[in-house]
Design an enzyme around this catalytic site. Structure first.
Site, mmCIF file in Angstrom:
data_model
loop_
_atom_site.group_PDB
_atom_site.id
_atom_site.type_symbol
_atom_site.label_atom_id
_atom_site.label_comp_id
_atom_site.label_asym_id
_atom_site.label_seq_id
_atom_site.Cartn_x
_atom_site.Cartn_y
_atom_site.Cartn_z
ATOM 1 N N GLN A 113 0.801 -1.223 0.000
ATOM 2 C CA GLN A 113 0.000 0.000 0.000
ATOM 3 C C GLN A 113 0.836 1.276 0.000
ATOM 4 O O GLN A 113 0.441 2.292 0.570
ATOM 5 C CB GLN A 113 -0.971 -0.007 1.189
ATOM 6 C CG GLN A 113 -1.951 -1.178 1.140
ATOM 7 C CD GLN A 113 -3.020 -1.115 2.212
ATOM 8 O OE1 GLN A 113 -3.212 -0.092 2.848
ATOM 9 N NE2 GLN A 113 -3.724 -2.211 2.406
ATOM 10 N N SER A 117 3.448 -1.673 -6.184
ATOM 11 C CA SER A 117 2.799 -2.725 -6.983
ATOM 12 C C SER A 117 3.068 -4.147 -6.491
ATOM 13 O O SER A 117 3.435 -5.030 -7.258
ATOM 14 C CB SER A 117 3.215 -2.596 -8.456
ATOM 15 O OG SER A 117 2.783 -1.370 -8.985
ATOM 16 N N SER A 120 0.223 -6.810 -8.104
ATOM 17 C CA SER A 120 0.434 -7.274 -9.477
ATOM 18 C C SER A 120 1.674 -8.159 -9.571
ATOM 19 O O SER A 120 1.742 -9.051 -10.421
ATOM 20 C CB SER A 120 0.548 -6.094 -10.441
ATOM 21 O OG SER A 120 1.575 -5.209 -10.053
ATOM 22 N N ALA A 121 2.652 -7.944 -8.690
ATOM 23 C CA ALA A 121 3.846 -8.801 -8.695
ATOM 24 C C ALA A 121 3.481 -10.246 -8.366
ATOM 25 O O ALA A 121 4.035 -11.190 -8.964
ATOM 26 C CB ALA A 121 4.877 -8.277 -7.698
ATOM 27 N N ASP A 163 2.330 -0.948 -14.516
ATOM 28 C CA ASP A 163 2.949 -1.801 -13.506
ATOM 29 C C ASP A 163 3.195 -3.202 -14.044
ATOM 30 O O ASP A 163 4.256 -3.803 -13.834
ATOM 31 C CB ASP A 163 2.061 -1.895 -12.266
ATOM 32 C CG ASP A 163 1.749 -0.538 -11.667
ATOM 33 O OD1 ASP A 163 2.272 0.469 -12.179
ATOM 34 O OD2 ASP A 163 0.975 -0.491 -10.689
#
Length: 331
Positions: A113, A117, A120-121, A163
């Protein structure tokens, strides 16, 4: 057969946040932090629960603190979404998947947060593991779109392509999200930039941002869709900074690049409400002589510094704001 895959944190260097507005960005992968996935064959399909997925707490205060740090959902919804989107893709493409099950485990060192990212990783690493396990080759240019759809279509999360592109390609990448490209083929133009030509960069993330109560309200997307001139024109200016930045990196014109990084954030303030904590981080870094802009939506900043003395001052002064400074490892 044990499969291990990884995807790294990312930082937007220039062009943020125009990727969600058919713009352009220049981004780097940050190998200091990453999400890892381990997958092996098993009788049943099983997703191992991690600490972030736990539903047992020491107290109501522990629950509140945990939600503040990692959100309401851990990594399991992300992995489920990735598996479903991967399967749907294979069915749509006529790819026959072998009748095998697996157990999958994930872990992540990416701060949550703060705009690096982490979610998404986890999906990128999961997709890579599934591709290896089922021996499926998804074109690299389309994989970021599939990752984004795992979030937007499966989980209802608002997400852009930037991202997912940099986490798929890694290194330093220039991206053009022109509407005609996205509409015609589902992905933009992605061009690698030699990371060896990058200047001295620092990255700083606020360790308390996840605990800040309330979100700063922004309605930029709605204003853009309505065609509000200020928003549309500002997004075009922000997108153009990515093109100028790519040229500056390739020419190693660091004075120009330093100016562009500051300009990116300054343009952003014309149309976005910025949280005071983020403003203070930016101002502190600039007062020390460094450039500063967001890596993403807030919580982390990135910029250039001149020498080790300036870097040490960044360490000291930003620490007073509960902000940790690192030198991003890019390759």
């Amino acid at each position: 057969m044990l499969i291990e895959t990884r995807a790294y944190a990312r930082a937007g260097l220039l062009g943020n946040p125009s990727d969600g507005f058919f713009g352009k960005t220049l981004s780097i992968s940050v190998r200091n932090f990453g999400a890892s996935v381990t997958l092996w064959q098993s009788p049943e399909l099983h997703i191992e629960q991690q600490e972030a997925d736990a539903n047992t707490f020491r107290s109501i205060f522990h629950l509140c603190d945990t939600v503040g740090q990692i959100g309401y959902n851990g990594g399991i919804p992300l992995i489920k979404a990735a598996i479903r989107k991967f399967t749907t893709y294979c069915v749509d493409q006529g790819i026959r998947l072998s009748n095998r099950n697996f157990t999958i485990r994930y872990s992540s060192s990416i701060p949550r947060q703060v705009g690096l990212s982490g979610s998404s990783a986890i999906i990128v690493a999961t997709m890579r593991a599934l591709m290896q396990f089922y021996k499926v080759d998804i074109p690299i240019e389309y994989l970021p779109t599939l990752v984004m759809q795992s979030e937007t279509e499966e989980l209802g999360i608002t997400a852009g392509l930037q991202d997912r592109v940099i986490q798929t390609y890694e290194g330093c990448v220039y991206m053009d999200f022109a509407k005609d490209l996205l509409d015609s083929r589902g992905y933009g133009h992605y061009e690698r930039v030699n990371p060896a030509k990058l200047p001295k960069l620092y990255l700083a993330y606020n360790t308390d941002m996840s605990k800040v109560s309330g979100k700063v309200h922004n309605d930029v997307k709605a204003r853009f869709n309505r065609g509000e001139p200020l928003v549309v024109e500002t997004m075009q200016k922000i997108a153009h900074l990515a093109t100028l930045g790519k040229e500056a990196v390739e020419a190693q014109d660091y004075e120009q690049l330093n100016h562009l990084i500051n300009q990116n954030f300054d343009y952003r303030t014309q149309i976005y409400n910025i949280h005071p904590v983020n403003i203070k981080m930016i101002e502190t870094a600039r007062q020390l002589g460094a450039s500063a802009s967001f890596t993403g939506s807030g919580g982390s900043i990135i910029g250039m510094y001149e020498n080790d003395e300036m870097l040490n001052r960044l360490f000291v002064e930003l620490k007073k704001l509960n902000t940790r400074v690192i030198k991003p490892y890019v390759m």
